[in-house]
Design a protein around this motif. Structure first.
Motif, PDB file in Angstrom:
ATOM      1  N   SER A 222       0.829  -1.212   0.000  1.00  0.00           N
ATOM      2  CA  SER A 222       0.000   0.000   0.000  1.00  0.00           C
ATOM      3  C   SER A 222       0.859   1.256   0.000  1.00  0.00           C
ATOM      4  O   SER A 222       0.546   2.243  -0.679  1.00  0.00           O
ATOM      5  CB  SER A 222      -0.925  -0.005   1.228  1.00  0.00           C
TER       6      SER A 222
ATOM      7  N   ALA B 201      -0.173   5.190  -0.759  1.00  0.00           N
ATOM      8  CA  ALA B 201      -1.167   5.428   0.296  1.00  0.00           C
ATOM      9  C   ALA B 201      -0.477   5.901   1.566  1.00  0.00           C
ATOM     10  O   ALA B 201       0.602   5.421   1.933  1.00  0.00           O
ATOM     11  CB  ALA B 201      -1.958   4.153   0.577  1.00  0.00           C
TER      12      ALA B 201
ATOM     13  N   TYR C 120      -2.737   6.999   7.406  1.00  0.00           N
ATOM     14  CA  TYR C 120      -4.144   7.038   7.813  1.00  0.00           C
ATOM     15  C   TYR C 120      -5.036   6.409   6.746  1.00  0.00           C
ATOM     16  O   TYR C 120      -6.042   5.761   7.070  1.00  0.00           O
ATOM     17  CB  TYR C 120      -4.586   8.478   8.089  1.00  0.00           C
ATOM     18  N   THR C 121      -4.683   6.570   5.490  1.00  0.00           N
ATOM     19  CA  THR C 121      -5.447   5.930   4.407  1.00  0.00           C
ATOM     20  C   THR C 121      -5.348   4.414   4.523  1.00  0.00           C
ATOM     21  O   THR C 121      -6.344   3.694   4.378  1.00  0.00           O
ATOM     22  CB  THR C 121      -4.932   6.382   3.041  1.00  0.00           C
ATOM     23  N   ILE C 122      -4.143   3.926   4.783  1.00  0.00           N
ATOM     24  CA  ILE C 122      -3.938   2.479   4.945  1.00  0.00           C
ATOM     25  C   ILE C 122      -4.763   1.963   6.121  1.00  0.00           C
ATOM     26  O   ILE C 122      -5.421   0.922   6.019  1.00  0.00           O
ATOM     27  CB  ILE C 122      -2.443   2.177   5.166  1.00  0.00           C
TER      28      ILE C 122
ATOM     29  N   PHE D  70      -7.532   3.281   7.744  1.00  0.00           N
ATOM     30  CA  PHE D  70      -8.990   3.365   7.678  1.00  0.00           C
ATOM     31  C   PHE D  70      -9.588   2.651   6.462  1.00  0.00           C
ATOM     32  O   PHE D  70     -10.728   2.196   6.518  1.00  0.00           O
ATOM     33  CB  PHE D  70      -9.442   4.828   7.677  1.00  0.00           C
ATOM     34  N   LYS D  71      -8.838   2.532   5.374  1.00  0.00           N
ATOM     35  CA  LYS D  71      -9.392   1.933   4.170  1.00  0.00           C
ATOM     36  C   LYS D  71      -8.941   0.496   3.929  1.00  0.00           C
ATOM     37  O   LYS D  71      -9.528  -0.200   3.102  1.00  0.00           O
ATOM     38  CB  LYS D  71      -9.032   2.797   2.949  1.00  0.00           C
ATOM     39  N   ILE D  72      -7.910   0.060   4.641  1.00  0.00           N
ATOM     40  CA  ILE D  72      -7.408  -1.303   4.440  1.00  0.00           C
ATOM     41  C   ILE D  72      -7.468  -2.117   5.727  1.00  0.00           C
ATOM     42  O   ILE D  72      -8.062  -3.198   5.763  1.00  0.00           O
ATOM     43  CB  ILE D  72      -5.962  -1.279   3.888  1.00  0.00           C
TER      44      ILE D  72
ATOM     45  N   PRO E 142     -11.368  -2.337   7.451  1.00  0.00           N
ATOM     46  CA  PRO E 142     -12.297  -3.264   6.781  1.00  0.00           C
ATOM     47  C   PRO E 142     -11.881  -4.725   6.873  1.00  0.00           C
ATOM     48  O   PRO E 142     -12.739  -5.611   6.880  1.00  0.00           O
ATOM     49  CB  PRO E 142     -12.261  -2.782   5.314  1.00  0.00           C
TER      50      PRO E 142
ATOM     51  N   LYS F 153     -12.922  -6.429  10.661  1.00  0.00           N
ATOM     52  CA  LYS F 153     -14.251  -6.100  11.180  1.00  0.00           C
ATOM     53  C   LYS F 153     -14.607  -6.942  12.403  1.00  0.00           C
ATOM     54  O   LYS F 153     -15.247  -6.454  13.339  1.00  0.00           O
ATOM     55  CB  LYS F 153     -15.295  -6.301  10.086  1.00  0.00           C
TER      56      LYS F 153
END
Length: 271
Positions: free
Chosen positions: A167, A172, A175-177, A179-181, A184, A187
């Protein structure tokens, strides 16, 4: 024959243990339909006083407001604590330094400090911020859950570093890594953390008792406590109605997220 006897004994034992576990809940629910005298006499069958007991409770207290107070404090505490503690745990695990390890060790040591010993300094601190009798005081103190930091870090140990490196190569940011990787893909871990945090905050008694001083700020735990102490005669019927109402949110949450809770407690990672 021996195997049959062993299996029969095992299932009979499990059935008996299940009855012992379920009986308090059954007694609580049945008691909402009886009078105080019937409950004190040990009646274990369904009565006809349910609506009368509900009417007594709702006429004496603003239950919708008290439920809203509890839900507001709990939901905000859960959301903020999950974000803060998981970010901290991710940083401790994936960006390790000697200093961060010392800080993490210090946090683990703080887990053994009982909350009751911190009441006076916490009260003085919140009084200095003018947050006494303000739900925000409970929310702020519930965010920093040391157990959740430990719990999330243990689960992040199983997260593949290769995904993080790939990533970063793609451009990326951290923070992108996260919250988006990361979020999810984990979970189930967050579901387990949410249930733990919800139960911990919803059932909290000491902090609301110290910081929430007027009835319009009461939570369900404070209401249940006041029902057992405000009069010389115990109103078991009203207390049981309040306890059942307070039990529903936790019960519903667990039923909706039980699969995620079980997977999260075993460190499930969705790849």
């Amino acid at each position: 024959m021996r195997k049959f006897l062993f299996v029969s004994f095992k299932y009979c034992s499990l059935f008996f243990i299940s009855l012992l576990s379920i009986f308090p809940f059954y007694w609580m629910v049945v008691s909402t339909t009886n009078t105080t005298n019937q409950i004190a006499a040990g009646k274990l069958t369904v009565g006809n006083q349910l609506m009368n007991n509900i009417e007594q409770l709702f006429s004496a207290y603003d239950i919708p407001l008290i439920m809203w107070n509890s839900l507001k404090i709990t939901i905000l505490s859960v959301v903020l604590s999950l974000v803060v503690t998981s970010l901290a745990a991710f940083g401790f695990e994936k960006f390790q330094t000697k200093t961060s390890e010392r800080i993490y060790s210090l946090l683990l040591i703080f887990m053994i400090v009982p909350l009751a010993s911190l009441v006076i300094p916490l009260f003085k601190m919140m009084a200095g911020f003018q947050l006494v009798n303000n739900p925000l005081s409970i929310i702020l103190l519930s965010i920093n859950n040391l157990f959740l930091i430990f719990f999330f870090r243990q689960n992040f140990k199983s997260f593949p570093d290769g995904i993080l490196d790939a990533s970063k190569i793609e451009g990326a940011g951290d923070y992108t890594i996260f919250f988006k990787i990361v979020v999810p893909m984990m979970k189930s871990t967050y579901a387990a953390g949410a249930i733990y945090s919800f139960m911990n905050t919803w059932n909290s008694y000491l902090l609301p008792l110290i910081f929430l001083q007027t009835e319009d700020k009461f939570t369900m735990t404070l209401l249940i406590s006041s029902l057992s102490t405000e009069s010389y005669v115990a109103n078991y019927n009203i207390q049981m109605i309040a306890i059942v109402i307070a039990t529903f949110p936790t019960l519903i949450l667990f039923m909706l997220m039980q699969k995620g809770f079980v997977k999260g407690m075993t460190g499930s990672l969705k790849l």
